[in-house]
Design a protein around this motif. Structure first.
Motif, PDB file in Angstrom:
ATOM      1  N   PRO A 133     -55.677 -48.426 -11.361  1.00 12.91           N
ATOM      2  CA  PRO A 133     -54.914 -47.597 -12.313  1.00 12.91           C
ATOM      3  C   PRO A 133     -53.426 -47.571 -11.979  1.00 12.91           C
ATOM      4  CG  PRO A 133     -56.259 -46.212 -10.872  1.00 12.91           C
ATOM      5  CD  PRO A 133     -56.711 -47.625 -10.670  1.00 12.91           C
ATOM      6  N   GLU A 167     -47.460 -39.422 -27.736  1.00 14.14           N
ATOM      7  CA  GLU A 167     -47.743 -40.084 -26.451  1.00 14.14           C
ATOM      8  C   GLU A 167     -48.161 -39.061 -25.403  1.00 14.14           C
ATOM      9  OE1 GLU A 167     -45.417 -42.505 -22.880  1.00 14.14           O
ATOM     10  OE2 GLU A 167     -44.498 -42.382 -24.862  1.00 14.14           O
ATOM     11  N   VAL A 170     -51.701 -37.783 -25.941  1.00 18.16           N
ATOM     12  CA  VAL A 170     -52.728 -38.703 -25.441  1.00 18.16           C
ATOM     13  C   VAL A 170     -53.083 -38.351 -23.997  1.00 18.16           C
ATOM     14  CG1 VAL A 170     -53.203 -41.102 -24.804  1.00 18.16           C
ATOM     15  CG2 VAL A 170     -52.134 -40.592 -27.007  1.00 18.16           C
ATOM     16  N   LEU A 174     -56.711 -36.684 -22.608  1.00 13.83           N
ATOM     17  CA  LEU A 174     -57.489 -37.371 -21.571  1.00 13.83           C
ATOM     18  C   LEU A 174     -57.636 -36.504 -20.325  1.00 13.83           C
ATOM     19  CD1 LEU A 174     -56.034 -40.976 -21.957  1.00 13.83           C
ATOM     20  CD2 LEU A 174     -58.346 -40.212 -22.548  1.00 13.83           C
ATOM     21  N   TRP A 190     -55.425 -43.315 -14.830  1.00 17.15           N
ATOM     22  CA  TRP A 190     -55.747 -44.120 -16.006  1.00 17.15           C
ATOM     23  C   TRP A 190     -55.251 -43.431 -17.277  1.00 17.15           C
ATOM     24  CZ3 TRP A 190     -56.482 -48.987 -16.111  1.00 17.15           C
ATOM     25  CH2 TRP A 190     -57.179 -49.648 -15.100  1.00 17.15           C
ATOM     26  N   ALA A 191     -55.287 -42.113 -17.309  1.00 20.19           N
ATOM     27  CA  ALA A 191     -54.803 -41.375 -18.483  1.00 20.19           C
ATOM     28  C   ALA A 191     -53.342 -41.704 -18.766  1.00 20.19           C
ATOM     29  CB  ALA A 191     -54.978 -39.870 -18.269  1.00 20.19           C
ATOM     30  N   ILE A 194     -53.026 -45.333 -20.070  1.00 21.06           N
ATOM     31  CA  ILE A 194     -53.409 -45.440 -21.486  1.00 21.06           C
ATOM     32  C   ILE A 194     -52.285 -44.930 -22.386  1.00 21.06           C
ATOM     33  CG2 ILE A 194     -55.012 -44.535 -23.233  1.00 21.06           C
ATOM     34  CD1 ILE A 194     -57.174 -44.609 -21.005  1.00 21.06           C
ATOM     35  N   SER A 195     -51.601 -43.875 -21.962  1.00 18.88           N
ATOM     36  CA  SER A 195     -50.489 -43.366 -22.780  1.00 18.88           C
ATOM     37  C   SER A 195     -49.368 -44.393 -22.866  1.00 18.88           C
ATOM     38  CB  SER A 195     -49.967 -42.047 -22.202  1.00 18.88           C
ATOM     39  OG  SER A 195     -49.212 -42.250 -21.019  1.00 18.88           O
ATOM     40  N   ALA A 197     -49.848 -47.634 -22.716  1.00 15.54           N
ATOM     41  CA  ALA A 197     -50.371 -48.664 -23.617  1.00 15.54           C
ATOM     42  C   ALA A 197     -50.175 -48.241 -25.072  1.00 15.54           C
ATOM     43  CB  ALA A 197     -51.849 -48.912 -23.323  1.00 15.54           C
ATOM     44  N   PHE A 198     -50.425 -46.968 -25.346  1.00 14.93           N
ATOM     45  CA  PHE A 198     -50.200 -46.422 -26.689  1.00 14.93           C
ATOM     46  C   PHE A 198     -48.744 -46.626 -27.109  1.00 14.93           C
ATOM     47  CE2 PHE A 198     -48.550 -42.811 -29.120  1.00 14.93           C
ATOM     48  CZ  PHE A 198     -49.361 -42.823 -30.242  1.00 14.93           C
TER      49      PHE A 198
END
Length: 494
Positions: A133, A167, A170, A174, A190-191, A194-195, A197-198
């Motif tokens: 992560p 963002e 997100v 999570l 990881w949360a 992912i944000s 990536a968003f």
């Protein structure tokens, strides 16, 4: 030299006249970004508080150590190209797609270098279980910053303003899920990945739809080599500044238990959340300063002076308020009990850290990145030296004082260096009205001390802000030119 290289403007090439309304547009962008980032930071801070209360101080300290190493490795793999991209992109917007493709392609190489570096750092820290992560954050945060910087270069920030809060939501969603399913520490990293990536998907889609970017792999040796001599000093500067900004956590982790890292980093989170204000201002002002330097150099010093003045006006009341109300805020935010004294100490650094951004933005904008690298080196030496002396004896409280000492010293050094390179920012005339207003506000807070009553705390904070604003107005803190710019920025349709 190829025809393509002849057509591309090199760093420092001549550019057209300054477009009208650039300063007003920058101010309007700043106001809008600050408004949405206030909402975003509140949500983000709540998410961190949830994580901190779910994890114990030791596990929270491990998580923040991983985040710190990601930041340190990220500066090494970037090598200053992201900062150079936004500066040169602002000057030559017709070349943005080409610049982006080259820098984004270069980041692929940086990714390959970053993996072993982050593995080594986490292995030594004893948290190698957080490798993947952390690596995902390293890669995705770099690309989302590059995409975001494209909008800053264009001064078209409406799309970023729309994205900021979603963002953060997100991450928040999570985090709530992670607590509900009793997730481990890695889940929360990881949360954040992912944000990012968003953000990458959003900004990439917007910029392609606007016709600004045509993504593709491009490695143009002529362009990249012409940038290297400029990018490397910028990269060294950002490595140095990031190290002095984050080195306290690795040093604390080596000398003290992870629980103290948890106390310190949890106290640092509200403090860090406030720093979005100078960083947001700097993100908007830096491209404007860069353009002025090439097209209208006589405007650079007056804008830098106004930037410094704005940062002091914003930073000083926060310093006073957080210092006097640290116990109440620590309780309100559900920080660890051990975090309270660190929060109070760190409050003293806020106004200095705000003001520091003036010198970083201005020196880099006027192509004095080599000089600013020396300023950053001074900060690094001071911070590392102070931390190595105080942390073994005083732990996380010593680390908090090291932040104050470093930031205060950097204001002095930055001011002296800018004076030698560009001109003098008059510290007294730009700051005294804000200082007086802050002291009046502080006297009110001291007398009205709300103790642990949350309703009264809210009332006191709002009343303090009003008192500060009224005193500033009474002292006429804004001159006629500044009032005119503010009115034009707030006027719709301009």
């Amino acid at each position: 030299m190829s025809a393509l290289q002849d057509e591309a403007p090199s760093p420092g090439a001549a550019t057209p006249d300054v477009p009208g309304g650039l300063g007003i547009r920058a101010l309007r962008n700043t106001i809008l970004i600050l408004l949405v980032r206030v909402i975003s930071r509140i949500i983000a801070l709540i998410a961190v508080i949830i994580i901190g209360n779910y994890l114990d101080p030791t596990r929270f300290g491990e998580m923040q150590t991983a985040v710190t190493y990601v930041g340190l490795v990220g500066t090494v793999t970037d090598l200053g190209f992201s900062a150079l991209y936004v500066r040169e992109g602002a000057r030559h917007t017709d070349q943005l797609s080409r610049y982006w493709n080259n820098v984004a392609s270069l980041k692929v190489v940086g990714t390959a270098i970053g993996l072993p570096l982050i593995f080594a750092a986490l292995y030594v820290a004893g948290v190698r279980s957080l490798l993947w992560p952390s690596f995902a954050i390293l890669v995705l945060s770099g690309y989302q910053l590059l995409l975001r910087n494209t909008l800053y270069a264009l001064q078209r920030l409406t799309f970023e303003i729309i994205e900021i809060v979603p963002e953060t939501l997100v991450v928040f969603a999570l985090v709530v899920i992670g607590v509900h399913i009793h997730a481990d520490t890695g889940f929360f990293l990881w949360a954040y990945a992912i944000s990012y990536a968003f953000a990458c998907v959003y900004f990439g889609t917007v910029l392609i739809a606007m016709g600004v970017l045509r993504p593709g792999l491009e490695f143009e040796p002529g362009l990249l080599l012409s940038w290297v001599r400029v990018a490397i000093p910028l990269g060294i500067t950002f490595i140095i500044t990031t190290v002095y900004f984050k080195v306290d956590v690795p040093i604390l982790q080596r000398f003290r238990p992870y629980s103290e890292v948890g106390y310190y980093t949890f106290a640092y989170k509200p403090f860090e959340s406030l720093l979005f204000i100078p960083f947001a201002l700097r993100s908007v002002v830096f491209p404007v300063l860069s353009v002025y330097h090439r097209r209208s150099p006589e405007r650079v010093l007056p804008l830098a002076e106004k930037f410094f003045k704005a940062l002091v006006i914003l930073g000083w009341p926060i310093t006073v308020g957080v210092f006097l109300l640290a116990p109440q805020f620590n309780s309100l935010l559900h920080l660890y009990p051990g975090s309270e004294p660190a929060l109070q100490i760190l409050a003293l650094a806020i106004v200095f850290m705000f003001a520091d951004n003036t010198f970083a933005a201005t020196l880099n904008a006027i192509d004095k990145q080599n000089v600013f690298a020396l300023v950053a080196m001074v900060g690094l030496v001071i911070n590392v030296g102070v931390n190595l002396v105080v942390i073994p004896h005083y732990g996380y409280l010593g680390a908090s004082w090291a932040v104050v000492v470093t930031e205060a010293a950097l204001v002095v050094v930055g001011w002296l260096v800018l004076r030698a390179q560009l001109g003098t920012i008059p510290l007294v005339s730009t700051s005294w009205k804000a200082l007086v207003a802050g002291l009046v506000m502080g006297a009110f807070i001291y007398v009205a001390n709300p103790h642990q009553n949350r309703v009264l705390l809210f009332v006191v904070v709002v009343a303090s802000a009003l008192i500060y604003g009224v005193v500033l107005l009474a002292l006429r803190v804004a001159d006629s030119e500044e009032l005119s710019v503010i009115r034009n920025a707030l006027r719709p349709g301009r």
